[in-house]
Design a protein around this motif. Structure first.
Motif, short mmCIF file in Angstrom:
data_model
loop_
_atom_site.label_atom_id
_atom_site.label_comp_id
_atom_site.label_asym_id
_atom_site.label_seq_id
_atom_site.Cartn_x
_atom_site.Cartn_y
_atom_site.Cartn_z
N LYS A 221 -32.09 29.36 64.68
CA LYS A 221 -31.57 30.55 65.37
C LYS A 221 -30.84 30.16 66.66
O LYS A 221 -29.73 30.62 66.93
CB LYS A 221 -32.72 31.52 65.68
N VAL A 222 -31.46 29.28 67.45
CA VAL A 222 -30.83 28.83 68.71
C VAL A 222 -29.50 28.13 68.42
O VAL A 222 -28.48 28.39 69.07
CB VAL A 222 -31.79 27.91 69.51
N LEU A 223 -29.51 27.27 67.41
CA LEU A 223 -28.27 26.54 67.09
C LEU A 223 -27.18 27.50 66.61
O LEU A 223 -26.01 27.33 66.92
CB LEU A 223 -28.54 25.46 66.04
N ARG A 224 -27.59 28.52 65.87
CA ARG A 224 -26.59 29.51 65.41
C ARG A 224 -26.01 30.26 66.60
O ARG A 224 -24.79 30.41 66.72
CB ARG A 224 -27.24 30.50 64.43
N GLN A 225 -26.92 30.69 67.51
CA GLN A 225 -26.42 31.46 68.66
C GLN A 225 -25.47 30.61 69.51
O GLN A 225 -24.48 31.11 70.03
CB GLN A 225 -27.59 31.97 69.49
N ARG A 226 -25.77 29.30 69.61
CA ARG A 226 -24.94 28.41 70.42
C ARG A 226 -23.50 28.31 69.92
O ARG A 226 -22.58 28.10 70.70
CB ARG A 226 -25.55 27.01 70.43
N VAL A 227 -23.33 28.38 68.59
CA VAL A 227 -21.97 28.24 68.05
C VAL A 227 -21.31 29.60 67.79
O VAL A 227 -20.22 29.65 67.23
CB VAL A 227 -21.93 27.40 66.75
N THR A 228 -21.98 30.67 68.21
CA THR A 228 -21.42 32.01 67.94
C THR A 228 -20.97 32.65 69.26
O THR A 228 -21.73 33.39 69.89
CB THR A 228 -22.49 32.90 67.25
N SER A 229 -19.75 32.35 69.69
CA SER A 229 -19.30 32.99 70.94
C SER A 229 -18.73 34.37 70.61
O SER A 229 -18.11 34.56 69.55
CB SER A 229 -18.28 32.12 71.67
N LYS A 230 -19.00 35.29 71.52
CA LYS A 230 -18.58 36.70 71.31
C LYS A 230 -17.09 36.81 71.02
O LYS A 230 -16.27 36.22 71.73
CB LYS A 230 -18.87 37.52 72.56
N GLY A 231 -16.76 37.46 69.94
CA GLY A 231 -15.34 37.66 69.61
C GLY A 231 -14.70 36.48 68.90
O GLY A 231 -13.51 36.52 68.58
N GLY A 232 -15.48 35.42 68.65
CA GLY A 232 -14.93 34.23 67.99
C GLY A 232 -14.99 34.31 66.46
O GLY A 232 -15.35 35.35 65.90
N THR A 233 -14.65 33.19 65.84
CA THR A 233 -14.55 33.18 64.37
C THR A 233 -15.94 33.27 63.72
O THR A 233 -16.14 34.02 62.76
CB THR A 233 -13.89 31.86 63.89
N THR A 234 -16.91 32.50 64.26
CA THR A 234 -18.26 32.54 63.67
C THR A 234 -18.85 33.93 63.85
O THR A 234 -19.50 34.47 62.94
CB THR A 234 -19.16 31.47 64.35
N ASP A 235 -18.57 34.53 65.01
CA ASP A 235 -19.06 35.88 65.29
C ASP A 235 -18.52 36.88 64.26
O ASP A 235 -19.25 37.75 63.79
CB ASP A 235 -18.62 36.28 66.71
N ALA A 236 -17.24 36.71 63.91
CA ALA A 236 -16.63 37.61 62.92
C ALA A 236 -17.38 37.50 61.59
O ALA A 236 -17.68 38.51 60.94
CB ALA A 236 -15.15 37.27 62.73
N ALA A 237 -17.72 36.26 61.19
CA ALA A 237 -18.42 36.05 59.92
C ALA A 237 -19.85 36.61 60.00
O ALA A 237 -20.30 37.31 59.09
CB ALA A 237 -18.45 34.57 59.58
N ILE A 238 -20.55 36.30 61.09
CA ILE A 238 -21.95 36.75 61.21
C ILE A 238 -22.01 38.29 61.26
O ILE A 238 -22.87 38.90 60.62
CB ILE A 238 -22.64 36.12 62.46
N CYS A 239 -21.07 38.91 62.00
CA CYS A 239 -21.05 40.39 62.06
C CYS A 239 -20.85 40.97 60.67
O CYS A 239 -21.51 41.95 60.29
CB CYS A 239 -19.93 40.89 62.98
N SER A 240 -19.98 40.36 59.88
CA SER A 240 -19.73 40.84 58.52
C SER A 240 -21.03 40.72 57.69
O SER A 240 -21.37 41.62 56.93
CB SER A 240 -18.58 40.01 57.92
N MET A 241 -21.76 39.61 57.87
CA MET A 241 -23.03 39.43 57.13
C MET A 241 -24.08 40.44 57.61
O MET A 241 -24.84 40.98 56.81
CB MET A 241 -23.56 38.00 57.32
N GLU A 242 -24.10 40.70 58.93
CA GLU A 242 -25.11 41.65 59.46
C GLU A 242 -24.81 43.05 58.97
O GLU A 242 -25.72 43.80 58.65
CB GLU A 242 -25.12 41.62 61.00
N ASP A 243 -23.52 43.40 58.87
CA ASP A 243 -23.14 44.73 58.35
C ASP A 243 -23.69 44.91 56.93
O ASP A 243 -24.07 45.99 56.54
CB ASP A 243 -21.60 44.88 58.30
N ALA A 244 -23.70 43.81 56.18
CA ALA A 244 -24.19 43.88 54.80
C ALA A 244 -25.71 43.68 54.73
O ALA A 244 -26.29 43.63 53.64
CB ALA A 244 -23.49 42.83 53.96
N ASP A 245 -26.35 43.52 55.90
CA ASP A 245 -27.81 43.31 55.98
C ASP A 245 -28.26 42.11 55.13
O ASP A 245 -29.28 42.13 54.45
CB ASP A 245 -28.54 44.58 55.51
N LEU A 246 -27.45 41.05 55.20
CA LEU A 246 -27.67 39.90 54.33
C LEU A 246 -29.01 39.21 54.58
O LEU A 246 -29.68 38.77 53.64
CB LEU A 246 -26.52 38.90 54.54
#
Ligand SMILES: NC(=O)c1ccc[n+]([C@@H]2O[C@H](COP(=O)([O-])OP(=O)(O)OC[C@H]3O[C@@H](n4cnc5c(N)ncnc54)[C@H](OP(=O)(O)O)[C@@H]3O)[C@@H](O)[C@H]2O)c1
Length: 271
Positions: A221-246
């Motif tokens: 979880k910590v490593l994921r948060q570290r590479v997920t900057s707000k508004g960035g590319t990883t954030d776009a992917a993670i938000c899409s997964m969270e929307d789908a409740d993956l």
């Protein structure tokens, strides 16, 4: 190390363990395999120099350790065939789902250890959950550790039902990783890479991510948060997964796997 080891079933998992034993210096002549399929027997003899027989017989009585590497649905029959010869030995089962109570009933001995490995065990990179019944001694456990060490990491559990959870996590787990790699490969190919290129990127990413978690000592979880900057590319992917409740769906999937492990134990463990 147990002196004489017998395998009931000479398939993939048995071959992986036999390969490990031979590379540790265990004498092939001290290994017996019961394997009904002639072609598999010939392959085992040719590759490792072990003894291989088509069916259980008095030779099994010499074994200190008997390793059960048959499919869950054939365990009961194989056990009833071997029962007259194996009662003095320690029993180690790698069969998915079959409970130690069933093994005790079928074999008439309480010295039973269950292991739940996964397929990377075939290349020495697996992880196995282990459970020992109370009658198993510290020396017996040590013998199991020596035999299983070449398949990868080992994790002892204090309650047998936890093996169903191990089955849901690491037992079936390689397939979850393959499933995500498949999706990444498909996406990469759709976006213009060749499938080979996309697969190379997906596989190296899984291996690298796993090794990074281990060497950093951080949680995923910590490593994921570290590479997920707000508004960035990883954030776009993670938000899409969270929307789908993956993540919630994925957790549900593991519960489904655990339920199935419990059902298989009921189904194949009957007397
Ligand atoms: N492969 C893995 O990574 C993995 C991971 C976790 C757990 N496991 C568990 O390990 C166990 C073995 O899996 P595996 O992949 O090694 O299966 P496998 O390759 O199918 O091996 C099972 C072997 O047992 C033989 N056999 C069938 N009936 C027998 C009998 N009555 N007496 C002696 N041998 C008999 C089979 O012979 P025939 O082909 O002639 O039927 C076959 O060669 C399974 O219970 C599986 O759930 C495996």
């Amino acid at each position: 190390m147990s002196e004489r080891i017998a395998f009931i079933g000479g398939g993939n998992m048995a071959s992986a363990i036999i390969g490990g034993l031979i590379s540790q210096g265990h004498a092939p002549g001290q290994i017996d395999v019961v394997e009904p399929f002639a072609e598999t027997r010939d392959k085992l003899k040719a590759s490792y120099g072990v003894n291989a027989q088509a069916e259980a017989g008095p030779f099994l009585a010499e074994a200190d350790l008997v390793i059960w590497a048959v499919k869950p649905q054939t365990f009961r029959l194989a056990a009833l065939q071997a029962r007259p010869y194996v009662q003095k030995a320690l029993q180690l089962s790698v069969a998915a789902g079959i409970r130690s109570d069933s093994i005790v009933n079928w074999l008439g001995t309480q010295r039973v250890v269950r292991a739940m490995p996964n397929t990377p065990a075939l290349i020495g990179k697996g992880i196995s959950g282990l459970f020992a019944r109370p009658a198993v001694t510290a020396q017996d456990r040590q013998a199991v550790v020596q035999v299983m060490a070449s398949t990868g990491e080992l994790l002892w559990l204090d309650a047998e039902e936890k093996l169903d959870t191990v089955t849901a996590l690491s037992g079936s787990g390689p397939a979850y990783a393959f499933y995500f790699m498949e999706a990444m490969t498909t996406a990469g190919a759709e976006m213009g890479l060749t499938r080979d290129q996309a697969q190379q990127l997906a596989v190296a990413t899984f291996i690298g991510a796993g090794e990074l978690v281990r060497s950093s000592g951080e949680t995923p979880k910590v490593l994921r948060q570290r590479v997920t900057s707000k508004g960035g590319t990883t954030d776009a992917a993670i938000c899409s997964m969270e929307d789908a409740d993956l993540q919630a769906e994925f957790i549900n999937a593991l519960y489904a796997a655990r339920r199935r492990a419990q059902e298989l134990g009921d189904e194949f463990g009957k007397a």
